[in-house]
Design a protein around this motif. Structure first.
Motif, PDB file in Angstrom:
ATOM      1  N   HIS A   6      -0.685   0.546   3.487  1.00  0.00           N
ATOM      2  CA  HIS A   6      -1.197  -0.683   4.098  1.00  0.00           C
ATOM      3  C   HIS A   6      -2.699  -0.817   3.887  1.00  0.00           C
ATOM      4  CE1 HIS A   6       2.456  -0.377   6.955  1.00  0.00           C
ATOM      5  NE2 HIS A   6       2.741  -1.081   5.874  1.00  0.00           N
ATOM      6  N   VAL A   7      -3.097  -1.910   3.290  1.00  0.00           N
ATOM      7  CA  VAL A   7      -4.519  -2.233   3.155  1.00  0.00           C
ATOM      8  C   VAL A   7      -4.983  -2.819   4.478  1.00  0.00           C
ATOM      9  CG1 VAL A   7      -6.229  -3.642   1.940  1.00  0.00           C
ATOM     10  CG2 VAL A   7      -4.329  -2.597   0.672  1.00  0.00           C
ATOM     11  N   SER A  14       0.758  -4.392   2.898  1.00  0.00           N
ATOM     12  CA  SER A  14       0.652  -3.333   1.887  1.00  0.00           C
ATOM     13  C   SER A  14      -0.089  -3.805   0.639  1.00  0.00           C
ATOM     14  CB  SER A  14       2.048  -2.852   1.491  1.00  0.00           C
ATOM     15  OG  SER A  14       2.716  -3.879   0.797  1.00  0.00           O
ATOM     16  N   LEU A  15      -0.514  -2.845  -0.129  1.00  0.00           N
ATOM     17  CA  LEU A  15      -1.140  -3.140  -1.419  1.00  0.00           C
ATOM     18  C   LEU A  15      -0.153  -3.912  -2.299  1.00  0.00           C
ATOM     19  CD1 LEU A  15      -3.492  -2.796  -3.380  1.00  0.00           C
ATOM     20  CD2 LEU A  15      -2.557  -0.542  -3.976  1.00  0.00           C
ATOM     21  N   GLU A  68      -7.882   7.327  -0.026  1.00  0.00           N
ATOM     22  CA  GLU A  68      -6.754   8.116   0.456  1.00  0.00           C
ATOM     23  C   GLU A  68      -6.279   7.496   1.768  1.00  0.00           C
ATOM     24  OE1 GLU A  68      -5.084  10.621  -0.901  1.00  0.00           O
ATOM     25  OE2 GLU A  68      -6.339  10.423  -2.682  1.00  0.00           O
ATOM     26  N   LYS A  69      -4.977   7.359   1.897  1.00  0.00           N
ATOM     27  CA  LYS A  69      -4.382   6.683   3.047  1.00  0.00           C
ATOM     28  C   LYS A  69      -4.924   7.195   4.390  1.00  0.00           C
ATOM     29  CE  LYS A  69       0.190   6.162   5.115  1.00  0.00           C
ATOM     30  NZ  LYS A  69       1.620   6.480   4.926  1.00  0.00           N
ATOM     31  N   ASP A  70      -4.946   8.512   4.556  1.00  0.00           N
ATOM     32  CA  ASP A  70      -5.364   9.078   5.846  1.00  0.00           C
ATOM     33  C   ASP A  70      -6.855   8.865   6.107  1.00  0.00           C
ATOM     34  OD1 ASP A  70      -2.771   9.844   6.277  1.00  0.00           O
ATOM     35  OD2 ASP A  70      -3.090  11.936   5.700  1.00  0.00           O
ATOM     36  N   ASP A  71      -7.660   9.017   5.064  1.00  0.00           N
ATOM     37  CA  ASP A  71      -9.100   8.774   5.218  1.00  0.00           C
ATOM     38  C   ASP A  71      -9.357   7.318   5.568  1.00  0.00           C
ATOM     39  OD1 ASP A  71      -9.678  11.382   4.630  1.00  0.00           O
ATOM     40  OD2 ASP A  71     -10.207  10.987   2.533  1.00  0.00           O
ATOM     41  N   TYR A  72      -8.640   6.438   4.896  1.00  0.00           N
ATOM     42  CA  TYR A  72      -8.786   4.999   5.126  1.00  0.00           C
ATOM     43  C   TYR A  72      -8.498   4.677   6.599  1.00  0.00           C
ATOM     44  CZ  TYR A  72      -8.064  -0.006   4.123  1.00  0.00           C
ATOM     45  OH  TYR A  72      -8.142  -1.374   4.094  1.00  0.00           O
ATOM     46  N   ALA A  73      -7.394   5.209   7.109  1.00  0.00           N
ATOM     47  CA  ALA A  73      -7.019   4.956   8.504  1.00  0.00           C
ATOM     48  C   ALA A  73      -8.033   5.570   9.466  1.00  0.00           C
ATOM     49  CB  ALA A  73      -5.625   5.511   8.770  1.00  0.00           C
TER      50      ALA A  73
END
Ligand code: FES
Length: 91
Positions: A6-7, A14-15, A68-73
């Motif tokens: 998810h962006v 999602s992307l 990275e998904k987790d970093d983004y969140a």
């Protein structure tokens, strides 16, 4: 970032959905990405990323984010804390 990540975390956009929207709707300006399931209209964290995707698309590049998904969140959670956003949108 993977296509199904998810962006826009607020509205779970999602992307893949954004890429489909870009190619089908051909938005003239990045703000029109908000018409894709409300992307960017919650906490606004993802707006710079939506602009980057739009820029890539305009330049004929493959649209993706070097995140990275987790970093983004985690960065988005810190952003929401910083701005005092306590709305109960997707965590
Ligand atoms: S993450 Fe997109 S508006 Fe909050």
């Amino acid at each position: 970032m993977d296509q199904d990540d998810h962006v826009c975390l607020c509205f779970r956009v999602s992307l893949r959905k954004l890429n489909t929207f870009l190619h089908c709707e051909r938005p003239r300006v990045a703000s029109e990405l908000s018409e894709c399931f409300g992307a960017g209209t919650g906490c606004h964290w993802c707006v710079p990323f939506l602009k980057e995707l739009h820029r890539q698309w305009q330049n004929g590049q493959q649209c993706n984010l070097d995140e990275e998904k987790d970093d983004y969140a985690r960065h988005r959670a810190a952003y929401r804390k910083r701005i005092g956003d306590s709305t109960k949108v997707d965590e």
